[in-house]
Design a protein around this motif. Structure first.
Motif, PDB file in Angstrom:
ATOM      1  N   GLY A 141       0.785  -1.225   0.000  1.00 55.10           N
ATOM      2  CA  GLY A 141       0.000   0.000   0.000  1.00 55.10           C
ATOM      3  C   GLY A 141       0.814   1.271   0.000  1.00 55.10           C
ATOM      4  N   PHE A 142       2.074   1.191   0.441  1.00 53.46           N
ATOM      5  CA  PHE A 142       2.919   2.381   0.504  1.00 53.46           C
ATOM      6  C   PHE A 142       3.765   2.514  -0.764  1.00 53.46           C
ATOM      7  N   ALA A 143       4.198   3.746  -1.033  1.00 52.00           N
ATOM      8  CA  ALA A 143       5.092   3.975  -2.162  1.00 52.00           C
ATOM      9  C   ALA A 143       6.394   3.217  -1.941  1.00 52.00           C
ATOM     10  N   ALA A 144       6.879   2.571  -3.012  1.00 52.95           N
ATOM     11  CA  ALA A 144       8.061   1.733  -2.889  1.00 52.95           C
ATOM     12  C   ALA A 144       9.206   2.162  -3.797  1.00 52.95           C
ATOM     13  N   TRP A 145       8.913   2.916  -4.867  1.00 55.15           N
ATOM     14  CA  TRP A 145       9.951   3.265  -5.841  1.00 55.15           C
ATOM     15  C   TRP A 145       9.487   4.470  -6.641  1.00 55.15           C
ATOM     16  N   ARG A 146      10.453   5.318  -7.025  1.00 49.68           N
ATOM     17  CA  ARG A 146      10.125   6.525  -7.797  1.00 49.68           C
ATOM     18  C   ARG A 146      11.064   6.566  -8.989  1.00 49.68           C
ATOM     19  N   GLU A 147      10.489   6.510 -10.176  1.00 51.45           N
ATOM     20  CA  GLU A 147      11.275   6.311 -11.390  1.00 51.45           C
ATOM     21  C   GLU A 147      11.118   7.502 -12.332  1.00 51.45           C
ATOM     22  N   LEU A 148      12.256   8.039 -12.769  1.00 47.01           N
ATOM     23  CA  LEU A 148      12.253   9.159 -13.709  1.00 47.01           C
ATOM     24  C   LEU A 148      12.631   8.683 -15.100  1.00 47.01           C
ATOM     25  N   TYR A 149      11.747   8.939 -16.056  1.00 49.08           N
ATOM     26  CA  TYR A 149      12.048   8.729 -17.471  1.00 49.08           C
ATOM     27  C   TYR A 149      12.447  10.083 -18.045  1.00 49.08           C
ATOM     28  N   ALA A 150      13.710  10.238 -18.424  1.00 50.90           N
ATOM     29  CA  ALA A 150      14.257  11.530 -18.821  1.00 50.90           C
ATOM     30  C   ALA A 150      14.724  11.515 -20.266  1.00 50.90           C
ATOM     31  N   ASP A 151      14.902  12.705 -20.830  1.00 50.17           N
ATOM     32  CA  ASP A 151      15.582  12.806 -22.125  1.00 50.17           C
ATOM     33  C   ASP A 151      17.062  12.481 -21.950  1.00 50.17           C
ATOM     34  N   ASP A 152      17.628  12.962 -20.846  1.00 51.57           N
ATOM     35  CA  ASP A 152      19.047  12.768 -20.539  1.00 51.57           C
ATOM     36  C   ASP A 152      19.156  12.611 -19.030  1.00 51.57           C
ATOM     37  N   TRP A 153      19.196  11.367 -18.558  1.00 55.36           N
ATOM     38  CA  TRP A 153      19.150  11.142 -17.119  1.00 55.36           C
ATOM     39  C   TRP A 153      20.344  11.748 -16.397  1.00 55.36           C
ATOM     40  N   GLU A 154      21.495  11.812 -17.051  1.00 56.64           N
ATOM     41  CA  GLU A 154      22.684  12.336 -16.367  1.00 56.64           C
ATOM     42  C   GLU A 154      22.530  13.815 -16.019  1.00 56.64           C
ATOM     43  N   SER A 155      22.011  14.614 -16.958  1.00 53.21           N
ATOM     44  CA  SER A 155      21.807  16.025 -16.644  1.00 53.21           C
ATOM     45  C   SER A 155      20.632  16.190 -15.682  1.00 53.21           C
ATOM     46  N   ALA A 156      19.632  15.306 -15.779  1.00 54.92           N
ATOM     47  CA  ALA A 156      18.528  15.349 -14.822  1.00 54.92           C
ATOM     48  C   ALA A 156      19.026  15.046 -13.414  1.00 54.92           C
ATOM     49  N   PHE A 157      19.891  14.041 -13.293  1.00 53.75           N
ATOM     50  CA  PHE A 157      20.424  13.721 -11.975  1.00 53.75           C
ATOM     51  C   PHE A 157      21.190  14.908 -11.391  1.00 53.75           C
ATOM     52  N   ALA A 158      21.971  15.584 -12.219  1.00 54.12           N
ATOM     53  CA  ALA A 158      22.727  16.740 -11.732  1.00 54.12           C
ATOM     54  C   ALA A 158      21.789  17.816 -11.189  1.00 54.12           C
ATOM     55  N   PHE A 159      20.660  18.020 -11.870  1.00 54.39           N
ATOM     56  CA  PHE A 159      19.667  19.001 -11.406  1.00 54.39           C
ATOM     57  C   PHE A 159      19.141  18.606 -10.029  1.00 54.39           C
ATOM     58  N   TYR A 160      18.729  17.357  -9.873  1.00 56.81           N
ATOM     59  CA  TYR A 160      18.136  16.927  -8.613  1.00 56.81           C
ATOM     60  C   TYR A 160      19.170  16.791  -7.500  1.00 56.81           C
ATOM     61  N   ALA A 161      20.385  16.408  -7.846  1.00 56.72           N
ATOM     62  CA  ALA A 161      21.439  16.336  -6.829  1.00 56.72           C
ATOM     63  C   ALA A 161      21.697  17.714  -6.238  1.00 56.72           C
ATOM     64  N   GLY A 162      21.709  18.728  -7.099  1.00 59.90           N
ATOM     65  CA  GLY A 162      21.910  20.087  -6.615  1.00 59.90           C
ATOM     66  C   GLY A 162      20.747  20.594  -5.792  1.00 59.90           C
ATOM     67  N   LEU A 163      19.525  20.210  -6.185  1.00 59.66           N
ATOM     68  CA  LEU A 163      18.328  20.717  -5.516  1.00 59.66           C
ATOM     69  C   LEU A 163      18.029  19.981  -4.210  1.00 59.66           C
ATOM     70  N   PHE A 164      18.212  18.659  -4.211  1.00 59.02           N
ATOM     71  CA  PHE A 164      17.794  17.847  -3.074  1.00 59.02           C
ATOM     72  C   PHE A 164      18.932  17.150  -2.340  1.00 59.02           C
ATOM     73  N   GLY A 165      20.145  17.177  -2.901  1.00 55.89           N
ATOM     74  CA  GLY A 165      21.245  16.472  -2.273  1.00 55.89           C
ATOM     75  C   GLY A 165      21.232  14.975  -2.541  1.00 55.89           C
ATOM     76  N   TRP A 166      20.508  14.550  -3.558  1.00 54.66           N
ATOM     77  CA  TRP A 166      20.502  13.131  -3.896  1.00 54.66           C
ATOM     78  C   TRP A 166      21.877  12.674  -4.357  1.00 54.66           C
ATOM     79  N   ALA A 167      22.166  11.400  -4.132  1.00 53.18           N
ATOM     80  CA  ALA A 167      23.447  10.820  -4.519  1.00 53.18           C
ATOM     81  C   ALA A 167      23.209   9.558  -5.342  1.00 53.18           C
ATOM     82  N   LYS A 168      24.215   9.158  -6.089  1.00 53.44           N
ATOM     83  CA  LYS A 168      24.099   7.982  -6.945  1.00 53.44           C
ATOM     84  C   LYS A 168      24.335   6.700  -6.160  1.00 53.44           C
ATOM     85  N   GLY A 169      23.547   5.702  -6.498  1.00 56.78           N
ATOM     86  CA  GLY A 169      23.787   4.348  -6.031  1.00 56.78           C
ATOM     87  C   GLY A 169      24.315   3.515  -7.182  1.00 56.78           C
TER      88      GLY A 169
END
Length: 265
Positions: A141-169
């Motif tokens: 019943g709870f959210a388990a995964w959040r998936e981004l379909y991007a034009d360019d995931w690498e530049s998208a990751f850079a945007f979110y890493a800067g905004l939210f502090g996300w890191a790569k696994g």
């Protein structure tokens, strides 16, 4: 940066038939649904037991006129909505709704990343002194995964890493489909304190970048049966994913896309 900054904290379905959508998700997910009692609009709280996980509301007429379709939007907690909104714009994002207050609830803004995928930034007005522990990953019943379909995931990751502090696994090679990059909090060398989801370049059949949200099911085949019995459409799967789990991608009866993930028993 607080512990909550950058965490997904809420999920919201905007749809064209709220009554039908509520009935569908009750049957498929077993969610409870209760009117939030807002004075100027109907907003339904979706919950697992007594724990709220998201909301349901009508897709505004203005959005329909612009050609928008039913869909799920994720909320990400931030320390300061106004500052994060400004930061998103400086990094190439776009503001769809300027920061504003929800009385006695919190403050939010609606943004799009530089490639057009939409998220809500949110800061609660107040909360319990000791927040409840989050459910174990995979709790039905709870959210388990959040998936981004991007034009360019690498530049998208850079945007979110800067905004939210996300890191790569871990990064997984999917052959012709490219790389699937897991992201989360404190991820180092494939291991993270908390995995939030994955990013990848979207396949050609997906018209525009977007976020897809997966909710946990106790049994993927049983969940598939409930989707189909309730009038939804399984558009992909069941497909096995690492960790011995299975996923399906679903269109609800109004056309909103979401995913389910669970074991095959």
């Amino acid at each position: 940066m607080t512990d909550d900054h950058g965490k997904f904290c809420w999920y919201e379905l905007l749809t064209t038939d709220t009554a039908a959508a509520e009935a569908f998700y009750r049957k498929v997910m077993g969610w409870n649904a209760k009117d939030a009692g807002m004075p100027d609009m109907r907003y339904t709280i979706l919950s697992v037991g007594e724990t709220g996980i998201g909301g349901l509301m009508a897709l505004p007429e203005a959005c329909l006129a612009e050609g928008k379709r039913p869909g799920w939007i994720g909320y990400v907690a931030v320390d300061d909505v106004d500052a994060s909104t400004v930061q998103a714009v400086k990094a190439g994002g776009k503001v769809h709704m300027e920061p504003q207050d929800i009385p006695n609830i919190g403050r939010f803004s609606l943004i799009a990343d530089p490639q057009g995928a939409v998220l809500t930034l949110f800061k609660a007005t107040h909360g319990p002194e000791t927040p409840p522990l989050p459910p174990a990953m995979g709790t039905p019943g709870f959210a388990a995964w959040r998936e981004l379909y991007a034009d360019d995931w690498e530049s998208a990751f850079a945007f979110y890493a800067g905004l939210f502090g996300w890191a790569k696994g871990e990064a997984m090679d999917m052959g012709p489909m490219g790389t699937y990059q897991i992201y989360g909090r404190g991820a180092v060398n494939g291991c993270g304190e908390e995995m939030y989801g994955g990013m990848m370049n979207k396949p050609p059949m997906i018209p525009a970048p977007f976020w897809q949200y997966y909710f946990a099911a106790e049994d993927i085949d049983a969940a598939k049966g409930r989707v189909e019995a309730a009038g939804g459409q399984v558009i992909h799967g069941p497909a096995e994913v690492p960790g011995g789990m299975w996923v399906i991608n679903v269109l609800d009866p109004q056309g909103a896309v979401f995913g389910l993930v669970g074991p095959r028993r």
